[in-house]
Design a protein around this motif. Structure first.
Motif, PDB file in Angstrom:
ATOM      1  N   GLN A   1       0.841  -1.194   0.000  1.00 20.48           N
ATOM      2  CA  GLN A   1       0.000   0.000   0.000  1.00 20.48           C
ATOM      3  C   GLN A   1       0.877   1.244   0.000  1.00 20.48           C
ATOM      4  OE1 GLN A   1      -2.395   0.510   3.491  1.00 20.48           O
ATOM      5  NE2 GLN A   1      -3.642   2.128   2.596  1.00 20.48           N
ATOM      6  N   GLN A   2       0.644   2.098  -0.980  1.00 17.15           N
ATOM      7  CA  GLN A   2       1.382   3.363  -1.058  1.00 17.15           C
ATOM      8  C   GLN A   2       0.864   4.307   0.022  1.00 17.15           C
ATOM      9  OE1 GLN A   2       1.670   4.819  -5.074  1.00 17.15           O
ATOM     10  NE2 GLN A   2       2.050   6.935  -4.407  1.00 17.15           N
ATOM     11  N   LYS A   3       1.762   4.880   0.798  1.00 23.33           N
ATOM     12  CA  LYS A   3       1.360   5.699   1.943  1.00 23.33           C
ATOM     13  C   LYS A   3       1.283   7.193   1.612  1.00 23.33           C
ATOM     14  CE  LYS A   3       1.080   2.224   4.794  1.00 23.33           C
ATOM     15  NZ  LYS A   3       1.384   1.111   3.888  1.00 23.33           N
ATOM     16  N   GLU A   4       2.057   7.666   0.658  1.00 22.17           N
ATOM     17  CA  GLU A   4       2.053   9.082   0.265  1.00 22.17           C
ATOM     18  C   GLU A   4       1.732   9.201  -1.212  1.00 22.17           C
ATOM     19  OE1 GLU A   4       2.288  11.398   2.415  1.00 22.17           O
ATOM     20  OE2 GLU A   4       3.723  10.903   4.007  1.00 22.17           O
ATOM     21  N   GLY A   5       1.087  10.298  -1.604  1.00 23.20           N
ATOM     22  CA  GLY A   5       0.716  10.486  -3.002  1.00 23.20           C
ATOM     23  C   GLY A   5       0.860  11.941  -3.419  1.00 23.20           C
ATOM     24  N   PHE A   6      -0.030  12.400  -4.305  1.00 21.70           N
ATOM     25  CA  PHE A   6       0.037  13.771  -4.811  1.00 21.70           C
ATOM     26  C   PHE A   6      -1.368  14.242  -5.145  1.00 21.70           C
ATOM     27  CE2 PHE A   6       0.442  10.881  -8.391  1.00 21.70           C
ATOM     28  CZ  PHE A   6      -0.490  11.378  -9.295  1.00 21.70           C
ATOM     29  N   SER A   7      -1.542  15.512  -5.181  1.00 20.55           N
ATOM     30  CA  SER A   7      -2.767  16.147  -5.673  1.00 20.55           C
ATOM     31  C   SER A   7      -2.464  16.707  -7.046  1.00 20.55           C
ATOM     32  CB  SER A   7      -3.217  17.267  -4.726  1.00 20.55           C
ATOM     33  OG  SER A   7      -3.581  16.739  -3.468  1.00 20.55           O
ATOM     34  N   GLY A   8      -3.241  16.265  -8.038  1.00 15.79           N
ATOM     35  CA  GLY A   8      -2.936  16.588  -9.423  1.00 15.79           C
ATOM     36  C   GLY A   8      -2.807  18.075  -9.693  1.00 15.79           C
ATOM     37  N   TYR A   9      -3.744  18.874  -9.166  1.00 13.42           N
ATOM     38  CA  TYR A   9      -3.734  20.298  -9.501  1.00 13.42           C
ATOM     39  C   TYR A   9      -2.518  21.014  -8.923  1.00 13.42           C
ATOM     40  CZ  TYR A   9      -5.408  21.442  -4.763  1.00 13.42           C
ATOM     41  OH  TYR A   9      -5.522  21.594  -3.403  1.00 13.42           O
ATOM     42  N   VAL A  10      -1.896  20.412  -7.869  1.00 16.31           N
ATOM     43  CA  VAL A  10      -0.681  20.996  -7.289  1.00 16.31           C
ATOM     44  C   VAL A  10       0.561  20.447  -7.975  1.00 16.31           C
ATOM     45  CG1 VAL A  10       0.680  21.252  -5.185  1.00 16.31           C
ATOM     46  CG2 VAL A  10      -1.831  21.296  -5.070  1.00 16.31           C
ATOM     47  N   PHE A  11       0.507  19.158  -8.302  1.00 17.27           N
ATOM     48  CA  PHE A  11       1.708  18.462  -8.764  1.00 17.27           C
ATOM     49  C   PHE A  11       2.007  18.695 -10.242  1.00 17.27           C
ATOM     50  CE2 PHE A  11       3.712  14.355 -10.195  1.00 17.27           C
ATOM     51  CZ  PHE A  11       4.929  14.543  -9.560  1.00 17.27           C
ATOM     52  N   GLU A  12       1.021  19.157 -11.027  1.00 15.20           N
ATOM     53  CA  GLU A  12       1.220  19.194 -12.475  1.00 15.20           C
ATOM     54  C   GLU A  12       2.421  20.029 -12.898  1.00 15.20           C
ATOM     55  OE1 GLU A  12      -1.153  19.994 -16.659  1.00 15.20           O
ATOM     56  OE2 GLU A  12      -2.192  20.262 -14.751  1.00 15.20           O
ATOM     57  N   GLN A  13       2.558  21.243 -12.328  1.00 15.90           N
ATOM     58  CA  GLN A  13       3.675  22.087 -12.716  1.00 15.90           C
ATOM     59  C   GLN A  13       5.010  21.444 -12.361  1.00 15.90           C
ATOM     60  OE1 GLN A  13       3.715  25.071 -14.522  1.00 15.90           O
ATOM     61  NE2 GLN A  13       5.871  24.498 -14.539  1.00 15.90           N
ATOM     62  N   LYS A  14       5.037  20.840 -11.174  1.00  9.04           N
ATOM     63  CA  LYS A  14       6.266  20.159 -10.754  1.00  9.04           C
ATOM     64  C   LYS A  14       6.544  18.975 -11.672  1.00  9.04           C
ATOM     65  CE  LYS A  14       7.127  20.085  -6.389  1.00  9.04           C
ATOM     66  NZ  LYS A  14       7.150  19.785  -4.929  1.00  9.04           N
ATOM     67  N   ALA A  15       5.477  18.280 -12.120  1.00  4.71           N
ATOM     68  CA  ALA A  15       5.640  17.120 -12.983  1.00  4.71           C
ATOM     69  C   ALA A  15       6.255  17.504 -14.320  1.00  4.71           C
ATOM     70  CB  ALA A  15       4.296  16.430 -13.197  1.00  4.71           C
ATOM     71  N   GLU A  16       5.864  18.678 -14.841  1.00  7.74           N
ATOM     72  CA  GLU A  16       6.454  19.134 -16.107  1.00  7.74           C
ATOM     73  C   GLU A  16       7.952  19.314 -15.960  1.00  7.74           C
ATOM     74  OE1 GLU A  16       4.599  22.509 -17.878  1.00  7.74           O
ATOM     75  OE2 GLU A  16       2.575  21.819 -17.415  1.00  7.74           O
ATOM     76  N   ASN A  17       8.357  19.897 -14.842  1.00  9.69           N
ATOM     77  CA  ASN A  17       9.790  20.105 -14.616  1.00  9.69           C
ATOM     78  C   ASN A  17      10.524  18.781 -14.447  1.00  9.69           C
ATOM     79  OD1 ASN A  17       9.361  22.881 -14.684  1.00  9.69           O
ATOM     80  ND2 ASN A  17       9.026  23.006 -12.457  1.00  9.69           N
ATOM     81  N   ILE A  18       9.875  17.827 -13.723  1.00 11.62           N
ATOM     82  CA  ILE A  18      10.512  16.520 -13.517  1.00 11.62           C
ATOM     83  C   ILE A  18      10.690  15.817 -14.854  1.00 11.62           C
ATOM     84  CG2 ILE A  18      10.175  14.227 -12.512  1.00 11.62           C
ATOM     85  CD1 ILE A  18       8.664  15.647 -10.211  1.00 11.62           C
ATOM     86  N   LEU A  19       9.643  15.868 -15.707  1.00 12.94           N
ATOM     87  CA  LEU A  19       9.710  15.210 -17.005  1.00 12.94           C
ATOM     88  C   LEU A  19      10.797  15.821 -17.881  1.00 12.94           C
ATOM     89  CD1 LEU A  19       8.492  13.103 -18.940  1.00 12.94           C
ATOM     90  CD2 LEU A  19       6.881  14.872 -19.702  1.00 12.94           C
ATOM     91  N   SER A  20      10.903  17.138 -17.865  1.00 11.71           N
ATOM     92  CA  SER A  20      11.900  17.806 -18.713  1.00 11.71           C
ATOM     93  C   SER A  20      13.327  17.484 -18.276  1.00 11.71           C
ATOM     94  CB  SER A  20      11.683  19.321 -18.691  1.00 11.71           C
ATOM     95  OG  SER A  20      11.922  19.850 -17.397  1.00 11.71           O
ATOM     96  N   ASP A  21      13.504  17.102 -16.978  1.00 12.90           N
ATOM     97  CA  ASP A  21      14.842  16.758 -16.482  1.00 12.90           C
ATOM     98  C   ASP A  21      15.169  15.277 -16.631  1.00 12.90           C
ATOM     99  OD1 ASP A  21      15.368  19.367 -15.758  1.00 12.90           O
ATOM    100  OD2 ASP A  21      14.672  19.108 -13.679  1.00 12.90           O
ATOM    101  N   MET A  22      14.174  14.488 -17.083  1.00  8.90           N
ATOM    102  CA  MET A  22      14.414  13.064 -17.253  1.00  8.90           C
ATOM    103  C   MET A  22      15.313  12.798 -18.454  1.00  8.90           C
ATOM    104  SD  MET A  22      10.779  11.145 -16.567  1.00  8.90           S
ATOM    105  CE  MET A  22      10.073  11.018 -14.931  1.00  8.90           C
TER     106      MET A  22
END
Length: 580
Positions: free
Chosen positions: A508-529
């Motif tokens: 069971q995953q204990k921590e997650g994310f809220s999409g509307y908050v995480f989206e901008q951060k996700a773009e940056n993470i993807l661009s650094d992959m």
């Protein structure tokens, strides 16, 4: 209240009187009744008081609140566990009443030990063997007495119930150890380290002429010289000696829902079962399965002969068994890899003789449908294939050490109960280890013995550094429990502690994310992959419509490749250390 008290006292006095005259309830009833728990324990206590060759002791408590008893017959009159272990005599351990409705061995053992004690001069083989008996393993089930639950069984008049005090089937509990009974058994087993083990049962399978069917430890799984010896020498000798007494045993007829005339596969005694469990410690075993529809007197007489013959043969062959056992244990210590998954080999078999009944399918008067009928007046003898070869489907390289954090105390307690030697780290430590992540698994849809068991488990491994704390455990695999450790700590093994749900909290995953908050951060993470991972993400968007239409799926893909994703999710918390 007073009447109830007086009844209890009178019943107890009756039991003691019965035991003192050394005639069992089975004999007094002319073979129609089995001893109650109270009668059986009283009988053995009377034997121990009268004969110095017999010792009876209380072991740890069972789920019922009553202790597990152990009775030992040793002509040398030495009974401390330390002296039994040092003795050169082979040890045979008999387990009765794991399913108390299947009581044949309970009555046979009572009479066998009494007859030995009363006629020592007639049983010279007792100079060369120690026989230990658990009179009633499932005490709670034995106390839950009735005369209705064994619907298909022909006697005795009343008996115990299959489930124990917690309603567990104890013959599925030897690895997972949900019961106090299993802990008490492990204590007995490892104190005795028996050479041969017998668990007495009654079968609910197909019909045939044989009274005793025998589920023998699977020879390939036992492996080594012991497996070969068991298949080629020990079992054939038992069968031949039974036949010389006009008994006609056969390998356990593993047929359910069909008929046996076309042969069958050997029952797979996984470690959850008694004989599968003992195999992990190089003790070979037999699970006798008397046929349910034979009358009770006949069944008990047959199992009496089987237990007596096994005792004589263990005495005769003891030195050879012990030599092979020591050899195989040494070979296992030296083995780089050990098997964890097996498959029945349908290309190999041996022919055995089935004395059966011809069958028909007349229309049922009740349902109007065809119903299987065995015609007991129409017998046959036929050679049929017995598929008793298994081959390893998967093996694993055995690490030098397993490492387990102290937090997993339920697992640690079971390891200690099985004699596993382990060292607690004396200080906080960082180690480079092999780590498993659970890549895939299936789970049964209905509960099985208190668990939703996993199966078809797949793992992927990686090498990482882990921070361990003072008190975490380092387990050297170069010990007697080597095979046991591999089969319960490797997640892909059928009866691993992972598959028995001991580590479900990591799924069971204990921590997650809220999409509307995480989206901008996700773009940056993807661009650094790395470019390779960015291309993989783009390909999924283009070719996977469900992925492309789900904001959450796309964000989760990125999240699980980021530093924000928790390292513990699906990370199996038992680590492998290959270094010396």
């Amino acid at each position: 209240m007073m009447r109830s008290f007086l009844f209890t006292v009178l019943a107890l006095c009756s039991s003691i009187s019965m035991a003192q005259d050394l005639v069992s309830p089975f004999e007094k009833s002319n073979g129609t009744e089995t001893a109650t728990y109270q009668e059986g324990i009283a009988f053995y206590k009377a034997l121990a008081q009268k004969f110095p060759q017999i010792d009876m002791r209380e072991m740890s408590k069972t789920d019922s609140g009553e202790p597990l008893h152990l009775v030992i017959f040793n002509k040398s009159e030495k009974f401390p566990f330390s002296e039994l272990q040092d003795s050169e005599k082979p040890i045979l351990l008999i387990n009765n009443g794991i399913h108390p409705g299947e009581s044949d061995g309970i009555d046979a053992s009572i009479m066998m030990l009494r007859n030995w004690a009363q006629n020592l001069s007639q049983h010279s083989f007792l100079d060369s063997v120690i026989v230990a008996v658990i009179p009633f393993y499932n005490v709670g089930g034995a106390l839950n007495r009735n005369s209705t639950t064994r619907t298909n069984q022909n006697g005795p008049k009343s008996y115990g119930f299959r489930g124990n005090a917690q309603n567990y089937d104890l013959n599925r509990d030897f690895i997972k150890m949900d019961s106090k009974n299993a802990f008490a058994f492990a204590e007995i087993f490892h104190q005795l380290d028996p050479d041969v083990f017998i668990d007495t049962h009654v079968t609910n399978g197909s019909d045939h002429q044989h009274v005793v069917t025998v589920l023998t430890t699977q020879k390939d799984k036992l492996g080594g010289e012991l497996g070969k010896y068991l298949e080629e020498e020990f079992e054939p000798m038992i069968f031949k000696m039974m036949e010389d007494k006009d008994r006609n045993p056969i390998e356990y007829v593993n047929v359910h829902g069909t008929t046996p005339e076309n042969g069958w596969s050997q029952f797979w005694d996984a470690p959850r079962y008694s004989t599968g469990y003992t195999t992990l410690f190089q003790t070979f075993g037999f699970m006798t399965e008397d046929h349910m529809w034979k009358d009770y007197k006949t069944r008990v007489e047959n199992i009496y002969d089987f237990l007596s013959i096994a005792s004589k043969l263990t005495a005769k062959e003891g030195a050879k068994i012990q030599k092979l056992k020591a050899h195989d244990r040494d070979q296992i210590q030296q083995a780089d890899s050990l098997p964890i998954m097996w498959k029945n080999d349908k290309d190999q078999f041996k022919m055995i003789t089935l004395n059966g009944y011809k069958t028909s399918y007349p229309e049922s008067d009740l349902t109007g449908n065809p119903l299987l009928k065995y015609n007991r007046d129409d017998t046959f003898e036929k050679e049929v294939p017995f598929y008793n070869y298994y081959k390893a489907e998967k093996s694993v390289k055995v690490p030098n050490y397993y490492v387990i954090p102290q937090a997993w105390f339920e697992v640690i307690n079971r390891l200690k109960a099985n004699g596993v030697k382990m060292d607690a780290l004396k200080k906080d430590t960082v180690l480079s280890v092999e780590i498993y992540h659970i890549e895939d698994y299936k789970t049964v849809s209905n509960p099985y013995e208190g668990h939703y068991v996993h199966y078809n488990t797949k793992v992927k491994s990686s090498n990482q550094k882990v921070a361990l704390r003072k008190g975490d455990y380092l387990i050297d695999t170069r010990q007697k429990a080597r095979r046991y450790l591999v089969e319960i700590l490797e997640p892909e093994a059928q009866d691993s502690f992972f598959n028995w749900n001991f580590f479900d909290s990591i799924l069971q995953q204990k921590e997650g994310f809220s999409g509307y908050v995480f989206e901008q951060k996700a773009e940056n993470i993807l661009s650094d992959m790395p470019e390779e991972e960015q291309n993989e993400f783009s390909n999924k968007q283009e070719n996977d419509s469900s992925f492309a239409s789900s904001n959450y799926a796309q964000l989760d893909w990125i999240f699980k490749r980021s530093e924000h994703y928790e390292k513990s999710h699906k990370r199996y918390p038992v680590y492998r250390l290959m270094a010396e």
